[in-house]
Enzyme design. Sequence first.
Site, mmCIF file in Angstrom:
data_model
loop_
_atom_site.group_PDB
_atom_site.id
_atom_site.type_symbol
_atom_site.label_atom_id
_atom_site.label_comp_id
_atom_site.label_asym_id
_atom_site.label_seq_id
_atom_site.Cartn_x
_atom_site.Cartn_y
_atom_site.Cartn_z
ATOM 1 N N GLU A 285 49.473 39.246 43.227
ATOM 2 C CA GLU A 285 49.240 39.968 41.969
ATOM 3 C C GLU A 285 49.802 41.387 41.951
ATOM 4 O O GLU A 285 49.148 42.297 41.450
ATOM 5 C CB GLU A 285 47.725 40.052 41.695
ATOM 6 C CG GLU A 285 47.055 38.712 41.625
ATOM 7 C CD GLU A 285 45.546 38.806 41.552
ATOM 8 O OE1 GLU A 285 44.958 38.044 40.791
ATOM 9 O OE2 GLU A 285 44.940 39.629 42.269
HETATM 10 C C1 TNX Z 1 42.600 36.654 42.436
HETATM 11 S S1 TNX Z 1 43.679 34.951 44.393
HETATM 12 C C2 TNX Z 1 42.845 37.490 43.514
HETATM 13 C C3 TNX Z 1 41.818 38.443 43.938
HETATM 14 C C4 TNX Z 1 40.568 38.337 43.116
HETATM 15 C C5 TNX Z 1 40.282 36.900 42.819
HETATM 16 C C6 TNX Z 1 39.000 36.679 42.098
HETATM 17 C C7 TNX Z 1 44.270 36.252 44.916
HETATM 18 C C8 TNX Z 1 45.199 36.106 46.015
HETATM 19 N N1 TNX Z 1 43.926 37.387 44.329
HETATM 20 O O1 TNX Z 1 42.340 39.751 43.879
HETATM 21 O O2 TNX Z 1 39.523 38.900 43.827
HETATM 22 O O3 TNX Z 1 41.341 36.382 42.038
HETATM 23 O O4 TNX Z 1 38.729 35.320 41.965
#
Ligand code: TNX
Length: 481
Positions: A285
């Site tokens: 992300e």
């Molecule tokens: C996505 S999945 C994220 C996290 C969040 C999570 C909450 C991923 C690699 N990153 O930063 O905590 O969703 O479900």
Amino acid sequence: MPITATTRVLGTSPAAAQLIDAVERRTGIRLTRAEAAPAEIELFVDPESSAAEGYTLEIGDRAVIVGADEAGLFYGVQTLLQLLRQDDSGWWLLGADIADSPRFPRRGVMLDVARHFFGVDDVKRFIDSTSALKFNHLHLHLTDDQGWRVHIDSWPLLTERAAVTSADGDPGGFYTKDDYREIVAHAASRHMIVIPEIDLPGHTHAIGVAYPELVEAPVLNDILVAESERLGQPLPVAGETYLGWGVGHSSVRIHEERTYDFVRDVVRELAEMTPGPYIHIGGDESLGTPQADFDLFAERATAIVVEAGKIPVAWHEMGSAANIAEGTVGQYWGKTTPEGTHAEEAIHFVERGGALIMSAANVTYLDMKYTADFPLGLTWAAIIDVRSAYEWEPTAVLDVPEAAILGVEAPMWSETTRTIDEVEQLVFPRAAAQAEVAWSPREAPERAWDSFRVRVGSLAPLWKAEGVDFHPAQEIPWSAR
Ligand code: TNX
């Protein structure tokens, strides 16, 4: 066979002591140690007896556990503990004739100690409860926008300035190096390898609270702004502690050499205190990092981990980088039906000689709600009841050879969980579903929901005795004793 104070245990492995302690916690009965055969319960290691981490367990008039190695013996003990029963006449063990070994070498859980901090004792408790389900890797998500949780000597302001709080302004905290080593040692005593994660280049707002010159100004996106408003949370402000949950707004500076000095120092210090082969460098992300910059960073950061003598692990997005270090392990967190570029990014790790860990978000994410009205957890990936957590196949998600799938990891993100009890309500029983997906053969009779739900239900008295705060999901016929 009955279990009484005269039941003797023969075996010199640590697993024998762990068995005696666990039986006492469950029953109040302290078993006796035998000096020589025969004894009612005997534990041995025999490397010829089964595959790595495997064991045989026979329970008749006596109980005999033979581990292929110390881990196998430990797992045989866990199975024996699952077969303890109590009735009006006392305690006894169900009969058994089991030959068991794992399908996948990688059976992991992740704990996010960045959004909410969990101290050493909480993490040890998490290790105890998950290793009892035969998980053998503990991924610690040590850093995120909300806090930096491990001391680094060469960059001391990280824990001095960026560890004070957690999400929502809750108290923070961090591990000293001794704390971290204590966690690693406890995990090893339960046959778990610790994988430390430093999330880069995004999820790095906290670094900027300590060292503003390393991090870009926050980049807001529409979802972040809308979600912050809906939740009544503040937006990120450069250099100030971030208390919301929004993602995708932070990035380290990709074109500053100092950034790589930082990454090199952090990776080196982590590698020095991590006996396991892996360092996870994040990669998820990074919505505020331009794609070309992100790819450049992925290549340099994975190379730094290799130089430090460790195998890099990264979230699947880093597979966008053509020259990611060879052998990097990708962690797939897309859905069981891949969306967008997730599958091709994940597959690129395999093309580069690496392998994959499957953390499909709509089935393995332990922080998703069980039902729409469950008080804890999020819903973005799915609402995940126990049955949907159980009924999926890790080799059927991506078009890669089966050998490229190392196994499964179930992540527990902690935005909504303030205490380890709350963590446990989300983790149990669904972690047991992922443990079985990772351990057992792919087909029935071993892998069948009707069988699993009864067996997991029989763990209720064990979990109660161990103080595991599981969610008594309606789908499961929970045993009273
Ligand atoms: C996505 S999945 C994220 C996290 C969040 C999570 C909450 C991923 C690699 N990153 O930063 O905590 O969703 O479900």
